[in-house]
Motif scaffolding. Structure first.
Motif, short mmCIF file in Angstrom:
data_model
loop_
_atom_site.label_atom_id
_atom_site.label_comp_id
_atom_site.label_asym_id
_atom_site.label_seq_id
_atom_site.Cartn_x
_atom_site.Cartn_y
_atom_site.Cartn_z
N ASN A 108 0.93 -1.46 -0.27
CA ASN A 108 -0.22 -0.33 0.07
C ASN A 108 0.82 1.35 -0.06
N PRO A 109 1.65 2.06 -0.25
CA PRO A 109 2.58 2.69 -0.92
C PRO A 109 1.29 3.76 -0.90
N ALA A 128 -1.54 9.88 1.18
CA ALA A 128 0.01 10.26 1.52
C ALA A 128 1.07 9.97 2.57
N SER A 129 -0.22 9.13 3.60
CA SER A 129 0.87 8.82 4.62
C SER A 129 2.00 7.92 4.42
N TYR A 130 2.61 7.32 6.14
CA TYR A 130 3.10 7.15 5.57
C TYR A 130 2.36 5.30 5.86
N ASP A 131 3.05 4.01 5.64
CA ASP A 131 2.36 2.33 5.24
C ASP A 131 3.15 2.17 6.15
N PRO A 132 3.21 1.27 6.77
CA PRO A 132 2.66 0.53 8.54
C PRO A 132 3.41 -0.79 7.72
N LYS A 175 -5.66 0.05 0.37
CA LYS A 175 -5.59 -1.46 -0.39
C LYS A 175 -5.45 -2.18 0.86
N TYR A 176 -5.43 -1.94 1.92
CA TYR A 176 -6.38 -2.57 3.38
C TYR A 176 -5.51 -1.72 4.60
N GLU A 177 -6.56 -2.60 5.48
CA GLU A 177 -6.84 -1.67 6.79
C GLU A 177 -7.31 -2.18 7.25
N SER A 178 -6.93 -1.34 8.50
CA SER A 178 -6.85 -2.00 10.40
C SER A 178 -7.92 -2.64 10.74
N VAL A 179 -7.38 -4.12 11.27
CA VAL A 179 -9.00 -4.78 11.34
C VAL A 179 -9.93 -4.41 13.28
N ARG A 180 -7.82 -3.90 13.57
CA ARG A 180 -8.45 -3.15 15.65
C ARG A 180 -8.80 -1.57 15.22
N TRP A 181 -8.97 -0.91 14.08
CA TRP A 181 -8.86 0.17 14.36
C TRP A 181 -10.35 0.39 14.91
#
Length: 333
Positions: free
Chosen positions: A15-16, A96-100, A228-234
């Motif tokens: 997810n760039p 445009a934020s960083y991707d963990p 392209k993907y998302e946190s499941v814990r947020w």
């Protein structure tokens, strides 16, 4: 099945950061955090103001699978027509934020981690503007702005909840989603539990986020810029009741000194996710909270419904009407 197959081929595990084009009156900068840089958009007011007529800044917070640029239309109306300084943040892994990274995003990015990003953005805006800002959050971002106030992590000039996760949790939203998409769980298994499975095709995005009147091309463009993907814990951290409205209200300026608390709760009439019954209950609980804490009929809790709009009322075809509803509230501040 065709949608599930097409969605499978669209799923990604990287997810760039992406640079969405911006209009001339909106600029992009970054907020430094321990994890990495966060995208911050700024829409400057169309007219210069002095200390006497300077308006309060607004900080917009996106929801799940969103980004700062979902607010471009509303930022434009508020800054160019109504002269409000507007900011919008992209939380980690968005815009445009960083991707963990895939696994860190899914399993290590908690609600608390996202709130750290939001608090960093709030502090940045306060430094730039020299005053407290109005917090406006959509969906899961609406849950977060309530969360930072509930936990005494910030103080707001006013609070705007746009089709937001209610203070009493998101279970009703997920129930609505499952009814809307009966193949939700089956498709998720077919997609190997990839978190974007429920929104893996523009038709699924259109059904969940937009009204029937909205052209499919809007959903296709929206899908292109989604993470392209998302946190499941947020969002999972806000499944059950997660804030106390009294604590939220206490951290809105004017709430504790006899002044009039200002909360705007916005809904889309055709929102299939955050349905009107959930929004109405949210407003009722905030009004009760004000009444209990202030003992006043002048509650300062307002609710608006944008006719015909879906969940993303700031991007749907009725977006200008929603922007004017928000502007009318802000002008009364």
């Amino acid at each position: 099945m065709a949608t599930a197959l097409a969605g499978l081929f669209s799923l990604r595990w990287t997810n760039p950061p992406t640079l969405h084009p911006l209009p001339d009156h909106i600029s992009r900068s970054y907020v430094s955090t321990p994890g990495g840089p966060l995208e911050l958009l700024y829409a400057s007011p169309s007219q210069k103001s002095n200390a006497e007529n300077k308006k309060y800044p607004v900080l917009f917070v996106h929801g799940g699978y969103g980004r700062a640029t979902v607010w471009l239309e509303w930022m434009t109306v508020l800054s160019q027509k109504h002269n409000f300084p507007c900011y919008a943040i992209s939380l980690r892994g968005h815009g445009a934020s960083y991707d963990p990274g895939y696994f860190s995003t899914l399993f290590s990015t908690t609600t608390a981690a996202m709130m750290d990003d939001l608090v960093a953005a709030i502090h940045e805006v306060e430094i730039r503007e020299g005053q407290k800002c109005i917090l406006a959050g959509h969906s899961a971002g609406g849950g977060m702005v309530q969360g930072v106030l509930d936990q005494n992590l910030a103080v707001a000039r006013a609070l705007v909840l746009v089709a937001a996760i209610p203070n009493f949790g998101s279970m009703g939203i997920y129930s609505n989603w499952f009814r809307l998409d009966p193949w939700f769980l089956v498709r998720s298994c077919f997609h190997l539990q990839h978190p974007r499975s429920p929104l893996s095709h523009p038709s699924l995005v259109h059904r969940a986020f937009f009204s029937a009147e909205c052209p499919m091309s809007v959903a296709e463009d929206f899908s292109h810029w989604m993470p392209k993907y998302e946190s499941v814990r947020w969002p999972g951290g806000m499944a059950s009741r997660f804030v106390d409205v009294h604590r939220v209200l206490a951290n809105i300026l004017g709430g504790g000194d006899g002044g009039r608390i200002k909360v705007l709760i916005m809904a889309g009439e055709k929102d299939k996710m955050v349905s009107l019954d959930l929004v109405t209950q949210t407003a009722a609980e905030y009004r009760q909270g004000v009444s209990e804490s202030k003992g006043s009929e002048d509650r300062g809790i307002e609710m608006t419904i944008t006719p015909g709009a879906g969940h993303h009322l700031q991007n749907d075809v009725q977006r200008d009407e929603g922007a004017e509803q928000l502007a009318a509230f802000l002008e009364r501040l």
